[in-house]
Design a protein around this motif. Structure first.
Motif, mmCIF file in Angstrom:
data_model
loop_
_atom_site.group_PDB
_atom_site.id
_atom_site.type_symbol
_atom_site.label_atom_id
_atom_site.label_comp_id
_atom_site.label_asym_id
_atom_site.label_seq_id
_atom_site.Cartn_x
_atom_site.Cartn_y
_atom_site.Cartn_z
ATOM 1 N N UNK A 112 0.818 -1.219 0.000
ATOM 2 C CA UNK A 112 0.000 0.000 0.000
ATOM 3 C C UNK A 112 0.848 1.264 0.000
ATOM 4 N N UNK A 113 2.152 1.134 -0.253
ATOM 5 C CA UNK A 113 2.999 2.326 -0.349
ATOM 6 C C UNK A 113 2.619 3.091 -1.608
ATOM 7 N N UNK A 114 2.461 4.380 -1.475
ATOM 8 C CA UNK A 114 2.004 5.200 -2.585
ATOM 9 C C UNK A 114 2.473 6.640 -2.370
ATOM 10 N N UNK A 115 2.543 7.444 -3.424
ATOM 11 C CA UNK A 115 2.988 8.828 -3.272
ATOM 12 C C UNK A 115 2.090 9.604 -2.300
ATOM 13 N N UNK A 116 2.709 10.302 -1.387
ATOM 14 C CA UNK A 116 1.970 11.122 -0.443
ATOM 15 C C UNK A 116 1.486 10.412 0.802
ATOM 16 N N UNK A 117 1.738 9.097 0.901
ATOM 17 C CA UNK A 117 1.230 8.368 2.064
ATOM 18 C C UNK A 117 1.876 8.855 3.353
ATOM 19 N N UNK A 118 3.078 9.417 3.248
ATOM 20 C CA UNK A 118 3.731 9.913 4.469
ATOM 21 C C UNK A 118 2.939 11.041 5.112
ATOM 22 N N UNK A 119 2.245 11.838 4.317
ATOM 23 C CA UNK A 119 1.408 12.908 4.869
ATOM 24 C C UNK A 119 0.198 12.324 5.594
ATOM 25 N N UNK A 120 -0.334 11.258 5.031
ATOM 26 C CA UNK A 120 -1.455 10.555 5.667
ATOM 27 C C UNK A 120 -1.022 9.969 7.006
ATOM 28 N N UNK A 121 0.144 9.353 7.027
ATOM 29 C CA UNK A 121 0.667 8.765 8.264
ATOM 30 C C UNK A 121 0.890 9.843 9.314
ATOM 31 N N UNK A 122 1.477 10.954 8.913
ATOM 32 C CA UNK A 122 1.746 12.039 9.861
ATOM 33 C C UNK A 122 0.452 12.597 10.441
ATOM 34 N N UNK A 123 -0.571 12.728 9.599
ATOM 35 C CA UNK A 123 -1.859 13.247 10.067
ATOM 36 C C UNK A 123 -2.497 12.300 11.083
ATOM 37 N N UNK A 124 -2.475 11.010 10.788
ATOM 38 C CA UNK A 124 -3.054 10.032 11.711
ATOM 39 C C UNK A 124 -2.289 10.000 13.033
ATOM 40 N N UNK A 125 -0.959 10.011 12.955
ATOM 41 C CA UNK A 125 -0.147 9.990 14.172
ATOM 42 C C UNK A 125 -0.424 11.204 15.044
ATOM 43 N N UNK A 126 -0.623 12.345 14.406
ATOM 44 C CA UNK A 126 -0.909 13.566 15.164
ATOM 45 C C UNK A 126 -2.285 13.507 15.804
ATOM 46 N N UNK A 127 -3.292 13.124 15.041
ATOM 47 C CA UNK A 127 -4.659 13.083 15.564
ATOM 48 C C UNK A 127 -4.843 12.001 16.629
ATOM 49 N N UNK A 128 -4.112 10.889 16.484
ATOM 50 C CA UNK A 128 -4.204 9.817 17.476
ATOM 51 C C UNK A 128 -3.276 10.046 18.673
ATOM 52 N N UNK A 129 -2.498 11.122 18.594
ATOM 53 C CA UNK A 129 -1.597 11.506 19.691
ATOM 54 C C UNK A 129 -0.540 10.431 19.972
ATOM 55 N N UNK A 130 0.011 9.871 18.875
ATOM 56 C CA UNK A 130 1.120 8.925 19.016
ATOM 57 C C UNK A 130 2.381 9.449 18.334
ATOM 58 N N UNK A 131 2.315 10.659 17.755
ATOM 59 C CA UNK A 131 3.491 11.221 17.080
ATOM 60 C C UNK A 131 4.650 11.385 18.056
ATOM 61 N N UNK A 132 4.349 11.758 19.276
ATOM 62 C CA UNK A 132 5.406 11.965 20.276
ATOM 63 C C UNK A 132 6.036 10.659 20.743
ATOM 64 N N UNK A 133 5.427 9.514 20.367
ATOM 65 C CA UNK A 133 5.930 8.216 20.784
ATOM 66 C C UNK A 133 6.866 7.599 19.745
ATOM 67 N N UNK A 134 7.071 8.274 18.635
ATOM 68 C CA UNK A 134 7.987 7.761 17.623
ATOM 69 C C UNK A 134 9.390 7.683 18.220
ATOM 70 N N UNK A 135 10.008 6.526 18.075
ATOM 71 C CA UNK A 135 11.292 6.280 18.701
ATOM 72 C C UNK A 135 11.184 5.492 19.991
ATOM 73 N N UNK A 136 9.940 5.355 20.501
ATOM 74 C CA UNK A 136 9.694 4.590 21.715
ATOM 75 C C UNK A 136 9.186 3.206 21.323
#
Length: 245
Positions: A112-136
């Motif tokens: 399911x890798x596709x152009x622009x998917x990184x923006x989708x991932x970043x949006x979901x991580x932010x809204x789900x409040x798990x962006x700050x857990x990257x690296x953990x």
């Protein structure tokens, strides 16, 4: 019908499943089409998880089959399996991975890798409040954080069939539950996905589903949340009470 061009069809054909001393599913037959949110409602031990596992090929029915657009779904049909995803109530994630690695792994496995998917991932991580857990590593996560991470992977992949076991009892906080509702509704209404989730909660089933698939004593009854029940939990409770007698 929504603004999507293709409507997929998921068909359960006379599925039976037993375990030693217990018949869990009995001649389960149902049909669900794209653009539909389905609540799989039943008590503890009714067979909800078993049915989801059969639909996802994690378990094999004793008899009967599951079909996607007329094709029989089996464990060996990776092409069909990539069109669906199952999220258990306790996601089994690699302990030393972090949220971005979990999501990247799912995108790669589901192709399911596709152009622009990184923006989708970043949006979901932010809204789900798990962006700050990257690296953990997820081994340090609470149950709700693990479920959020797994759900972010599902929503990033965006398969044609989303199957979730007890998302409303997953340990997610209100923010996570809200994102699940928003994403599930958009997937069904805008992209024609089938959303199938299990729950024991009558009020939630009536309020957040187009169809309610009631499982009791191994058998399945599919009801229209609006036409059959007028989204009234009392009518559904009366039906459930009558079925237990």
């Amino acid at each position: 019908m929504g603004p999507y061009l293709f409507v997929m069809l998921l068909w359960l054909n006379s599925i039976n499943k037993s375990y030693p001393g217990s018949r869990v599913l009995q001649d389960v037959t149902a049909e669900f089409e794209g653009g539909c949110i389905v609540a799989l409602l039943g008590a503890n031990g009714a067979g909800k998880t078993t049915l989801l596992r059969c639909l996802s090929t994690l378990s094999t029915p004793d008899s009967g089959d599951v079909r996607m657009d007329g094709e029989i779904l089996t464990r060996g049909r990776l092409d069909l399996r990539r069109r669906l995803m199952f999220l258990p109530d306790f996601p089994d994630l690699f302990a030393d991975t972090d949220p971005l690695e979990v999501i990247a792994m799912h995108l790669r496995l589901w192709q399911a890798e596709r152009p622009g998917v990184e923006h989708r991932v970043a949006d979901l991580a932010d809204r789900l409040q798990i962006a700050s857990l990257c690296g953990v590593p997820v081994s340090n996560f609470s149950r709700g954080q693990r479920y959020k991470t797994a759900f972010a992977a599902m929503a990033s992949v965006d398969p044609e069939v989303w199957m979730l076991d007890e998302p409303f009892a997953s340990g997610m906080d209100p923010q996570g539950i809200g994102v699940f509702r928003e994403e599930a509704a958009a997937a069904a209404r805008e992209r024609g996905r089938i959303i199938l989730y299990s729950t024991q909660m009558v009020e939630l089933a009536c309020g957040f589903a187009d169809k309610i698939a009631v499982i009791s004593r191994g058998q399945l009854t599919v009801l229209d949340a609006e036409a059959d029940l007028q989204r009234d939990p009392r009518k559904l409770e009366q039906l459930l009470t009558a079925r237990r007698r």
